[in-house]
Design a protein around this motif. Structure first.
Motif, short mmCIF file in Angstrom:
data_model
loop_
_atom_site.label_atom_id
_atom_site.label_comp_id
_atom_site.label_asym_id
_atom_site.label_seq_id
_atom_site.Cartn_x
_atom_site.Cartn_y
_atom_site.Cartn_z
N GLY A 130 0.82 -1.21 0.00
CA GLY A 130 0.00 0.00 0.00
C GLY A 130 0.85 1.25 0.00
O GLY A 130 0.62 2.19 -0.78
N ALA A 131 1.88 1.26 0.87
CA ALA A 131 2.77 2.42 0.96
C ALA A 131 3.52 2.61 -0.36
O ALA A 131 3.65 3.74 -0.86
CB ALA A 131 3.76 2.23 2.11
N GLY A 132 3.97 1.49 -0.95
CA GLY A 132 4.68 1.54 -2.23
C GLY A 132 3.79 2.11 -3.33
O GLY A 132 4.21 2.99 -4.09
N ALA A 133 2.54 1.62 -3.38
CA ALA A 133 1.60 2.08 -4.40
C ALA A 133 1.32 3.57 -4.24
O ALA A 133 1.28 4.31 -5.23
CB ALA A 133 0.29 1.28 -4.30
N LEU A 134 1.15 4.00 -2.99
CA LEU A 134 0.91 5.43 -2.71
C LEU A 134 2.08 6.27 -3.20
O LEU A 134 1.90 7.33 -3.81
CB LEU A 134 0.72 5.64 -1.21
N ALA A 135 3.31 5.78 -2.93
CA ALA A 135 4.50 6.52 -3.34
C ALA A 135 4.56 6.67 -4.86
O ALA A 135 4.82 7.76 -5.39
CB ALA A 135 5.75 5.81 -2.81
N VAL A 136 4.28 5.54 -5.56
CA VAL A 136 4.33 5.56 -7.03
C VAL A 136 3.29 6.53 -7.59
O VAL A 136 3.59 7.39 -8.43
CB VAL A 136 4.13 4.13 -7.59
N VAL A 137 2.05 6.39 -7.08
CA VAL A 137 0.96 7.24 -7.58
C VAL A 137 1.25 8.71 -7.26
O VAL A 137 1.07 9.60 -8.11
CB VAL A 137 -0.38 6.79 -6.94
N GLY A 138 1.76 8.96 -6.05
CA GLY A 138 2.09 10.33 -5.63
C GLY A 138 3.13 10.95 -6.54
O GLY A 138 2.98 12.08 -7.01
N ARG A 139 4.16 10.16 -6.83
CA ARG A 139 5.23 10.67 -7.69
C ARG A 139 4.71 10.99 -9.09
O ARG A 139 5.08 11.97 -9.71
CB ARG A 139 6.35 9.63 -7.80
N ARG A 140 3.82 10.10 -9.57
CA ARG A 140 3.25 10.29 -10.91
C ARG A 140 2.44 11.61 -10.94
O ARG A 140 2.54 12.38 -11.89
CB ARG A 140 2.36 9.10 -11.26
N TRP A 141 1.65 11.83 -9.86
CA TRP A 141 0.83 13.04 -9.82
C TRP A 141 1.70 14.31 -9.80
O TRP A 141 1.47 15.25 -10.52
CB TRP A 141 -0.07 13.03 -8.58
N ARG A 161 3.35 14.86 -13.09
CA ARG A 161 2.41 15.37 -14.09
C ARG A 161 2.16 16.87 -13.87
O ARG A 161 2.07 17.63 -14.83
CB ARG A 161 1.09 14.60 -13.98
N SER A 162 2.09 17.29 -12.62
CA SER A 162 1.79 18.70 -12.34
C SER A 162 2.98 19.60 -12.72
O SER A 162 2.82 20.78 -12.95
CB SER A 162 1.44 18.89 -10.87
N ARG A 163 4.21 18.99 -12.79
CA ARG A 163 5.39 19.80 -13.14
C ARG A 163 5.57 19.94 -14.65
O ARG A 163 6.35 20.76 -15.11
CB ARG A 163 6.64 19.16 -12.54
N GLN A 164 4.90 19.08 -15.42
CA GLN A 164 5.05 19.13 -16.88
C GLN A 164 4.46 20.43 -17.42
O GLN A 164 3.42 20.89 -16.93
CB GLN A 164 4.30 17.95 -17.51
N PRO A 165 5.17 21.04 -18.41
CA PRO A 165 4.64 22.29 -18.97
C PRO A 165 3.29 22.03 -19.64
O PRO A 165 3.06 20.96 -20.20
CB PRO A 165 5.69 22.69 -20.01
#
Lengths: 162, 182
Positions: free
Chosen positions: A114-125, A128-132
């Motif tokens: 669960g913690a791993g999945a949260l980390a992956v999803v969090g990083r993806r989000w 994505r927010s940093r992409q121009p």
């Protein structure tokens, strides 16, 4: 009545102390009985512990725990006594061995996954927010032109639109 | 990526659904709990005998006295409805098997202070095999009992061969007695 007043008072105090000591011991024994009973499943009302259940069998099981504590047996020995008769089923916390390990390992694994999945999803989000943001060059040109027309600081909006 | 996610979801739902169906279809879970005493020596007891049998067995009956004989130990209570269903079956089988050397023992348990009700139960079915009273249910715990009725089958050398939870039927007794007398 014989004896001086202080002597009688002393005797009374000693009696009271002995009574209080006895009471404290009884309370301590009862709390140890419940501590062990809480770890055992009631064979009749299977979703309750032996400490919570009021059926006759659970009452007798508490009495057996009390008798065995008074006989000097340890908590481990008492739990083993019930385990020998009812199997691992009687323990509300499954023992950490054999097939029961699955319960303990799965719970730990679920937390890690669960913690791993949260980390992956969090990083993806966050990524994505940093992409121009993709903007049509024609629109950009139009906005620039409009802004120039407003006679404001020309550097600030451009930084945001780059 | 999207198809993979869908596949995973379907797989997870199927897994949970399968688990749910298994839980629904596997019947009464309590009946499946095997006795932890199976293959182990039957716990010793010495209990007061119901008045009906004092002349034949004395004031108390102990497991020790019955050593060397196969046993059918039936735990019952006067308030337990299924016990009323199985009592005539037990009596009929006792009459049929008495001469083979097997001993039936009835233990009134989880029935504190209900000796009179126990006597009435024995009278009602004319139980002629010995019945004893476990008034404080201590033997009940010693034998790892969950409820009543439960019936244990003990071999000649005092080892618990099997246990039946719930009322015994002719089929159960036929099979168990055949194993006991083998």
């Amino acid at each position: 009545m014989t004896g001086s007043r202080p002597a009688r008072l002393g005797a009374l105090l000693a009696c009271l102390l002995a009574l209080a000591f006895g009471l404290a011991q009884a309370v301590q024994l009862d709390s140890r009985v419940f501590e062990i009973a809480r770890q055992l499943r009631c064979p009749v009302c299977t979703s309750e512990s032996v400490a919570d259940s009021s059926v006759e069998l659970a009452q007798q099981m508490r009495q057996i725990i009390k008798d065995q504590l008074e006989a000097g047996r340890s908590e481990r020995e008492i739990l083993a006594y019930f385990q020998q008769r009812y199997g691992d089923w009687i323990l509300l916390d499954p023992p950490k061995r054999g097939i029961h390990l699955v319960v303990w390992v799965l719970a730990g694994a679920a937390v890690v996954v669960g913690a791993g999945a949260l980390a992956v999803v969090g990083r993806r989000w966050v990524g994505r927010s940093r992409q121009p943001i993709a903007v049509d060059p024609a629109d950009l040109e139009r906005v620039r032109a409009e802004l120039q027309g407003l006679e404001t600081d020309p550097d600030a909006p451009e930084a945001g639109l780059r | 990526m999207k198809r993979q996610g869908l596949l995973l979801t379907v797989l997870a739902v199927a897994l949970l659904g399968g688990l749910f169906a298994y839980g629904l279809l596997r019947g009464e879970p309590d009946r499946d709990i095997p006795t932890a005493l199976k293959g182990k020596p039957a716990p010793a007891f010495e209990l007061p005998v119901h008045e009906h049998y004092v002349n034949q067995f004395g004031e108390t009956l102990s497991l020790e006295e019955l050593e060397g004989r196969p046993l059918v130990v039936n735990f019952w209570a006067s308030w337990c409805a299924p016990c009323y269903d199985e009592a005539p079956v037990l009596q009929a089988y006792w009459e049929r098997y008495e001469d083979t050397g097997v001993v039936f023992v009835g233990v009134q348990t989880q029935d504190r202070g209900k000796r009179a009700e126990g006597r009435a139960f024995i009278d009602l079915f004319g139980l002629s095999f010995p019945n004893v009273v476990d008034d404080d249910s201590a033997v009940s715990v010693d034998w790892g009992l969950f409820g009543v009725p439960e019936t244990f089958f003990v071999s000649r050398d005092g080892v618990v061969l099997d246990k039946h939870v719930g009322p015994v039927t002719p089929q159960v007794l036929d099979a168990q007695l055949a194993a006991l007398l083998r």
